[in-house]
Scaffold this motif. Structure first.
Motif, PDB file in Angstrom:
ATOM      1  N   CYS A   1       0.802  -1.221   0.000  1.00 57.84           N
ATOM      2  CA  CYS A   1       0.000   0.000   0.000  1.00 57.84           C
ATOM      3  C   CYS A   1       0.841   1.280   0.000  1.00 57.84           C
ATOM      4  N   PHE A   2       1.734   1.395   0.947  1.00 57.97           N
ATOM      5  CA  PHE A   2       2.556   2.599   1.056  1.00 57.97           C
ATOM      6  C   PHE A   2       4.028   2.307   0.758  1.00 57.97           C
ATOM      7  N   ALA A   3       4.312   1.165   0.173  1.00 58.94           N
ATOM      8  CA  ALA A   3       5.694   0.763  -0.101  1.00 58.94           C
ATOM      9  C   ALA A   3       6.426   1.820  -0.912  1.00 58.94           C
ATOM     10  N   TYR A   4       7.613   2.110  -0.478  1.00 62.40           N
ATOM     11  CA  TYR A   4       8.532   3.032  -1.134  1.00 62.40           C
ATOM     12  C   TYR A   4       8.033   4.462  -1.214  1.00 62.40           C
ATOM     13  N   CYS A   5       7.164   4.843  -0.305  1.00 60.65           N
ATOM     14  CA  CYS A   5       6.786   6.257  -0.151  1.00 60.65           C
ATOM     15  C   CYS A   5       7.901   6.867   0.695  1.00 60.65           C
TER      16      CYS A   5
ATOM     17  N   LYS B   1      -5.100  -5.631  10.524  1.00 60.98           N
ATOM     18  CA  LYS B   1      -4.047  -6.278   9.739  1.00 60.98           C
ATOM     19  C   LYS B   1      -3.199  -5.232   9.027  1.00 60.98           C
ATOM     20  N   ILE B   2      -1.896  -5.392   9.157  1.00 60.82           N
ATOM     21  CA  ILE B   2      -0.961  -4.621   8.335  1.00 60.82           C
ATOM     22  C   ILE B   2      -0.420  -5.631   7.319  1.00 60.82           C
ATOM     23  N   PRO B   3      -0.826  -5.489   6.058  1.00 60.02           N
ATOM     24  CA  PRO B   3      -0.484  -6.495   5.049  1.00 60.02           C
ATOM     25  C   PRO B   3       1.002  -6.541   4.696  1.00 60.02           C
ATOM     26  N   ALA B   4       1.362  -7.570   3.967  1.00 62.00           N
ATOM     27  CA  ALA B   4       2.737  -7.761   3.517  1.00 62.00           C
ATOM     28  C   ALA B   4       3.260  -6.523   2.799  1.00 62.00           C
ATOM     29  N   TYR B   5       4.468  -6.140   3.142  1.00 59.88           N
ATOM     30  CA  TYR B   5       5.197  -5.042   2.504  1.00 59.88           C
ATOM     31  C   TYR B   5       4.463  -3.701   2.544  1.00 59.88           C
ATOM     32  N   ALA B   6       3.476  -3.542   3.402  1.00 55.50           N
ATOM     33  CA  ALA B   6       2.647  -2.331   3.419  1.00 55.50           C
ATOM     34  C   ALA B   6       3.461  -1.048   3.516  1.00 55.50           C
ATOM     35  N   PHE B   7       4.506  -1.042   4.344  1.00 50.54           N
ATOM     36  CA  PHE B   7       5.322   0.153   4.527  1.00 50.54           C
ATOM     37  C   PHE B   7       6.787  -0.106   4.159  1.00 50.54           C
ATOM     38  N   ALA B   8       7.054  -1.158   3.421  1.00 47.45           N
ATOM     39  CA  ALA B   8       8.428  -1.502   3.041  1.00 47.45           C
ATOM     40  C   ALA B   8       9.073  -0.352   2.271  1.00 47.45           C
ATOM     41  N   GLY B   9      10.298  -0.056   2.619  1.00 46.80           N
ATOM     42  CA  GLY B   9      11.043   0.971   1.899  1.00 46.80           C
ATOM     43  C   GLY B   9      10.660   2.393   2.245  1.00 46.80           C
ATOM     44  N   CYS B  10       9.855   2.586   3.270  1.00 52.40           N
ATOM     45  CA  CYS B  10       9.505   3.951   3.719  1.00 52.40           C
ATOM     46  C   CYS B  10      10.637   4.426   4.613  1.00 52.40           C
ATOM     47  N   THR B  11      11.664   4.909   3.996  1.00 56.06           N
ATOM     48  CA  THR B  11      12.931   5.164   4.674  1.00 56.06           C
ATOM     49  C   THR B  11      12.917   6.355   5.633  1.00 56.06           C
ATOM     50  N   ASN B  12      11.841   7.131   5.671  1.00 61.20           N
ATOM     51  CA  ASN B  12      11.782   8.272   6.594  1.00 61.20           C
ATOM     52  C   ASN B  12      10.807   8.091   7.750  1.00 61.20           C
ATOM     53  N   VAL B  13      10.106   6.955   7.809  1.00 60.43           N
ATOM     54  CA  VAL B  13       9.232   6.692   8.954  1.00 60.43           C
ATOM     55  C   VAL B  13      10.118   6.450  10.173  1.00 60.43           C
TER      56      VAL B  13
ATOM     57  N   GLY C   1       1.886  -8.582   8.555  1.00 57.44           N
ATOM     58  CA  GLY C   1       2.255  -9.328   7.361  1.00 57.44           C
ATOM     59  C   GLY C   1       3.748  -9.405   7.106  1.00 57.44           C
ATOM     60  N   ASP C   2       4.103 -10.274   6.157  1.00 53.59           N
ATOM     61  CA  ASP C   2       5.499 -10.463   5.754  1.00 53.59           C
ATOM     62  C   ASP C   2       6.145  -9.124   5.424  1.00 53.59           C
ATOM     63  N   PHE C   3       7.288  -8.871   6.021  1.00 49.80           N
ATOM     64  CA  PHE C   3       8.118  -7.707   5.716  1.00 49.80           C
ATOM     65  C   PHE C   3       7.347  -6.392   5.722  1.00 49.80           C
ATOM     66  N   ALA C   4       6.353  -6.265   6.592  1.00 52.91           N
ATOM     67  CA  ALA C   4       5.467  -5.100   6.642  1.00 52.91           C
ATOM     68  C   ALA C   4       6.221  -3.774   6.739  1.00 52.91           C
ATOM     69  N   PHE C   5       7.320  -3.752   7.497  1.00 57.10           N
ATOM     70  CA  PHE C   5       8.100  -2.523   7.677  1.00 57.10           C
ATOM     71  C   PHE C   5       9.550  -2.703   7.210  1.00 57.10           C
ATOM     72  N   ALA C   6       9.786  -3.645   6.326  1.00 57.06           N
ATOM     73  CA  ALA C   6      11.141  -3.909   5.837  1.00 57.06           C
ATOM     74  C   ALA C   6      11.785  -2.641   5.290  1.00 57.06           C
ATOM     75  N   ASP C   7      13.034  -2.465   5.597  1.00 51.74           N
ATOM     76  CA  ASP C   7      13.838  -1.349   5.091  1.00 51.74           C
ATOM     77  C   ASP C   7      13.381   0.016   5.602  1.00 51.74           C
ATOM     78  N   CYS C   8      12.629   0.045   6.676  1.00 51.80           N
ATOM     79  CA  CYS C   8      12.286   1.325   7.332  1.00 51.80           C
ATOM     80  C   CYS C   8      13.448   1.636   8.266  1.00 51.80           C
TER      81      CYS C   8
END
Length: 185
Positions: A39-43, A57-69, A82-89
């Motif tokens: 949903c918000f990946a890479y924002c 539910k926070i789905p898979a990769y929902a916030f992945a790559g949101c580097t400023n959160v 979900g899987d990797f929901a906040f990966a790379d944050c």
């Protein structure tokens, strides 16, 4: 395309989605009950996320790559990470998994290299935390070895049969000792 900035609520007013909206700075989900994977990946400019208590539910990769959160406040009604929901944050410094969370996919905090703490809220009966490492309640599955942990070596407990995907992503481990009964890595 980095120029795309698209965020919307469907006609029913509940289902939120975005597509790689690099200029999006705030996601306030005050009436939503669900939102989709990626949903918000890479924002990359997203700094502020407000989730209401109706989101379970926070789905898979929902916030992945949101580097400023930087701040992560998971709502009390949350049941599924979900899987990797906040990966790379990479700016998130701490996470508290609410008592209500009963399912966690592959390491929701993979590559969160600034994370200094992952804690389970009192009363969480679905997971076990041991020295900062998160396991399922039976300690058969290692879910998350936080990137912040220090040390070059980790000995996986003998009870562990499975290592979840990305469990060690972003760590600086040089070696680990696997128990003989590992079936899936």
């Amino acid at each position: 395309d980095d120029s795309m900035a698209y965020a919307a609520v469907s006609a029913d007013g509940y289902y939120i989605y975005t597509y790689h909206a690099p200029a999006l700075e705030k996601a306030e989900l005050s009436t939503a009950t669900e939102f989709g994977e990626y949903c918000f990946a890479y924002c990359r400019e997203l700094t502020d996320v407000v989730l209401n208590e109706n989101i379970t539910k926070i789905p898979a990769y929902a916030f992945a790559g949101c580097t400023n959160v930087e701040t992560l406040a998971l709502s009390v009604g949350l049941k599924n990470l979900g899987d990797f929901a906040f990966a790379d944050c990479v700016k998130i410094t701490e996470a508290v998994i609410p008592e209500s969370v009963a399912f966690m996919g592959a390491n929701p905090f993979a590559n969160c290299t600034s994370l200094t703490s992952v804690e389970l809220a009192d009363g969480n009966k679905s997971f076990v935390e041991q020295d900062g490492v998160i396991f399922d309640k039976t300690m058969y599955t290692l879910i998350c070895y936080p990137a912040y942990k220090t040390g070059d070596t980790y000995q996986i407990p003998a009870s562990v049969y499975e290592i979840a995907g990305g469990a060690f992503a972003g760590t600086e481990l040089k070696s680990m000792v696997l128990p003989d009964n590992i079936r899936k890595t």
